[in-house]
Design a protein around this motif. Structure first.
Motif: not given
Lengths: 561, 299
Positions: A29-30, A38-47, B38, B129, B151
């Motif tokens: 994965p990236a 630079p981007h992240e999986d919003p579903a797995a992003a830290a809050a 994703w 988030k 993002n």
């Protein structure tokens, strides 16, 4: 069989590698490849759990209410509802927003009630006006309660988000302080207005219109906010060359309001613009600005309930030093041509080619430099008696830009004027020729000659003649006469001790060494004639001299010294 | 079985299996349409029926009612810049999405003043988030209230001559030092994050976040609606093209593309007919050849 097994194993290995290779090179994965993208999986992003910066919203909302910009306040309060807040803080945030909204509503309603009461007073309905004023007082009390509620709620929220644990200069902590400051000032306003309304209720209801007129001024006077101006500029600037200043304008309530900003140099305007918070301005010192220290002032204009601010910094206006390296020949001839070359450079560079002037006496050359700053020019040196010897050619570089200073360089050169040796030769040559001619004449018997030079001739003659003053074969009569005279001089010197010194004439020697008359005196006369007479000497004079010499030799003991 | 035949069979089997694996194995490369994860563009590509361009030379000659999506994460050659310029001049819509790639090269080639700042945009108050997924609520292109979620975006600069389509909040800032906290020297918003500019007969729309299209982000907020509005600059139902030439590519993607090309060529009727004939004729020919050899000089 063994060979087959080996082949089969190799085939299986190749098959496995061929199958796995696409998987191996496809990459994970990236995120596994680092921050290339630079981007992240919003579903797995830290809050984010930090809600302290919600204080910024409350700071701005409270400040907007304090400034009576109620529409702006409501926009901010709506934004608070959309702010990302942890679930456990949502109620507090919403409650606080509601309290501030209630304050804004209360102020609006109080002002409306005062307007209504004033209208009724002007209409002569004083009883109705009193009732409305009473309603305004109650609305004011509700506003005061809402403000106290907001103060408490903000304190609670600050505790929950850990404001006290933040550094003192942390934005959230300052925002909290500002928000509480705004709310406290609103409490002061509420008390002030309540006191004013109470005075009117106790006194004359007719004062309501005046209270309404002064309502906004009363608010603004009570709520004047300090403006903080912070900016930096370079210490040095150059005429005609842009430079930047950066800074920020901030009101004590932190609200990002557009403000008019002026920049002046010694009172002369450089910039007049509107900024909002941080700013960066490009300024240019006028080309005609004198060099030296100046005052650069930045001023923020007062606006509404925001005080103005101003600050002055020192600014040194100078020019960039230009470096010139010039070369020339060590020796130059007049008349002739002398070439000067070199290079000029500036720390700030040249936008246009500078002009280069070379000068030596009345000779001058003017050229533009090449794009790299190199230059080459020639000076036509004229015929001149003033230039010979060590001289200095001056090379002056004049830049086109006002921010570069002119510069000079010296080129030492030794000037040789071709005329000068000629003149010297022309002056000396006749004398030399004359001297040469004279020497030549005295050697070969022509013309008068001085005693000094004669003696060497006499000595030479004597050396060429015999000891007995014999006449050299082939010698001239003049030479023979002088040789005989010289022999007589020797006899006299030996006899009398007198010396024939170079400065003595023949006559003077004769007087010193002997009497006036006598054979030596005759010889002296004949020698003088041989030397100075314009005509040639005959052989008879030689004979006479020989006779006189015999007499001198014979009378050697008789003639007194 | 001879050794030579054995090796040939193994090599063919390995190649076929390798090709099959490469074809079937899902891509994980960012911004790739076949990527179902994703960070892929699978959903965008399927919902908009995106046609994939392996080179900008494949841009349609008549660009009207078309939009090309460019995510320049690889250098853009001058020739490609000129192709895009001609495409837009002739009436096409270029949707340029970039944050930290070569977007400014494209803008320069188009002769536009608009620029991508390349600095991370962070919003500590309005986010999804975390603050690097900022929420954008100032959306003139959409009916209020609408929210777009970015993002790890950047922002636009020199947007004075452009039509701003989206703007970050007044509390957003450019995180110059990358610490996620606002410092006094860091510019504070609002910043434009999407804008459009007319160029020739066409339009250039610039969005400061290519991640808007990825599977994980396109679902958030009103991102789909915003994209729809942007693509509609080319008309009600435009044909959307995706430039793959400037997307990041892993070897698996190169292999997949090669297989795709081969597949499309094989699918050609003429080529298919030739292959079928060869496949049928080869055993017959081999059998005839063997028969002739065995009957040989004794006949």
């Amino acid at each position: 069989m063994t060979r087959r097994r080996v082949l089969a194993a190799g085939a299986a290995l190749a098959l496995g590698l061929a199958t796995a290779s696409p998987l191996a090179v496809s990459g994970g994965p990236a995120a596994d490849r680092g921050r290339l993208i630079p981007h992240e999986d919003p579903a797995a992003a830290a809050a984010d759990r930090d809600a302290s910066l919600t204080m910024l919203l409350f700071q701005d909302a409270a400040a907007a209410v304090r400034a009576l910009r109620l529409a702006d306040a409501r926009v901010l309060l709506a934004a608070i509802a959309r702010a990302s807040v942890p679930e456990d803080l949502q109620f507090l945030v919403e409650h606080e927003g509601g309290a501030i909204a209630e304050i804004a509503n209360a102020i609006e309603r109080v002002e409306a009630a005062l307007s209504e009461a004033a209208r009724l007073v002007r209409a002569g309905r004083r009883k109705d006006a009193a009732a409305v004023l009473s309603r305004a007082r109650r609305l004011l009390a509700r506003g005061r309660l809402a403000t106290e509620d907001a103060v408490a709620g903000l304190r609670e929220l600050a505790g929950r988000v850990g404001i006290a644990g933040l550094p003192e200069r942390a934005p959230a902590r300052r925002a909290y302080a500002n928000a509480q400051g705004s709310l406290q000032q609103l409490l002061v306003l509420a008390r002030t207005l309540a006191a004013a309304i109470a005075r009117i209720e106790r006194g004359d209801i007719g004062e309501v219109p005046r209270l309404l007129t002064t309502f906004r001024a009363l608010v603004q006077t009570a709520l004047l906010r300090t403006t903080f101006l912070r900016w930096s500029s370079p210490a040095v600037a150059y005429p005609g060359l842009p430079f930047s200043i950066t800074g920020s304008v901030r009101a004590e309530d932190g609200l990002p309001v557009p403000r008019r900003l002026r920049v002046a140099l010694d009172g002369g305007r450089l910039e007049n613009t509107v900024v909002k918070g941080p700013f960066r301005l490009s300024l240019t010192v006028p080309s005609t600005t004198p060099l030296g220290p100046h005052a650069l002032a930045v001023e923020v204009e007062a606006a509404g309930s925001y005080a103005g601010a101003a600050e002055t910094h020192a600014l040194e206006v100078t020019r960039a030093q230009v470096t010139v390296t010039a070369h020339g020949p060590r020796l130059a001839w007049l008349p002739g041509r002398m070439t000067v070359w070199g290079v000029a450079s500036s720390a700030l560079g040249f936008r246009e080619a500078p002009t280069v002037e070379a000068r030596l006496g009345s000779a001058a050359g003017l050229v533009p430099a090449a794009p790299g700053g190199t230059f080459r020019t020639s000076l036509d040196l004229p015929v001149s008696l003033a230039l010979p010897g060590p001289q200095t050619a001056i090379v002056r570089v004049v830049p086109a830009e006002p921010w570069n200073a002119p510069a000079e360089a010296d080129v030492p050169v030794f000037i040789v004027n071709v005329l000068t040796p000629g003149l010297v030769a022309a002056a000396v040559a006749p004398l030399a020729l004359a001297g040469y001619a004279r020497r030549r004449r005295s050697r070969w018997g022509g013309g008068p000659a001085a005693v000094g030079p004669l003696l060497p001739q006499a000595a030479a003659v004597r050396a060429a003649s015999s000891e007995e003053a014999g006449i050299a074969v082939g010698a001239s009569a003049r030479t023979a006469v002088l040789a005989l005279y010289w022999s007589a001089v020797r006899r006299i010197e030996q006899r009398t001790g007198a010396r024939m010194l170079p400065h003595l004439t023949l006559r003077e020697f004769q007087r010193t060494a002997s009497h006036e008359a006598g054979p030596f005196a005759d010889m002296t006369a004949l020698a003088e004639a041989a030397l100075y007479a314009p005509h040639a000497i005959g052989p008879d004079v030689v004979d006479t001299m020989q006779g006189l010499l015999r007499q001198v030799e014979a009378a050697g003991t008789r003639e007194p010294s | 079985m001879s050794l030579r035949r054995f090796v040939a069979i193994v090599a063919i089997a390995a190649s076929a299996l390798s090709g099959l694996v490469a074809w079937a194995y899902p891509s994980r490369t960012d911004f790739r349409p076949p990527n179902p994860f994703w960070n892929g563009l699978g959903r965008f590509a399927s919902e908009w029926h995106v046609a994939r361009l392996r080179s900008l030379a494949q841009l349609p000659e008549d660009p009207r009612a078309t939009a090309v999506v460019v995510i320049p994460y690889r250098g853009v050659a001058q020739a490609d810049g000129e192709r895009l310029r001609r495409y837009v001049d002739a009436g096409g819509v270029l949707v340029l999405l970039d944050d930290y790639g070569f977007g400014n090269h494209v803008l320069d080639a188009l002769g536009l003043r608009l620029r991508l700042t390349g600095e991370p945009l962070v919003d500590p108050l309005f986010y999804q988030k975390n603050r690097r997924l900022p929420k954008i609520t100032d959306l003139p292109a959409l009916r209020a209230p609408s929210t777009m979620v970015l993002n790890h975006a950047t922002s636009l600069a020199e947007a004075s001559g452009a039509t701003v389509l989206a703007r970050s909040s007044a509390y957003s800032f450019l995180d110059l030092n990358g610490d996620g906290d606002w410092g006094e020297d860091e510019p504070r918003g609002p910043f434009p994050v999407a804008a459009s500019v007319s160029l020739g007969k066409g339009t250039v729309a610039v969005i400061a976040d290519p991640s808007l299209l990825i599977n994980g982000t396109i679902e958030l907020g009103d991102n789909r609606a915003f994209l729809r509005q942007v693509v509609r600059l080319a008309g009600e139902r435009p044909q959307v093209f995706l430039d793959e030439a400037h997307l990041p590519a892993a070897r698996l993607d190169v292999a997949k593309d090669a297989i795709g090309v081969a597949q499309s060529r094989v699918a050609d009727p003429v080529t298919l007919l030739v292959l079928v004939v060869v496949a049928l004729a080869a055993p017959v020919g081999t059998a005839l050849f063997r028969r002739r050899r065995s009957s040989g000089p004794h006949a």
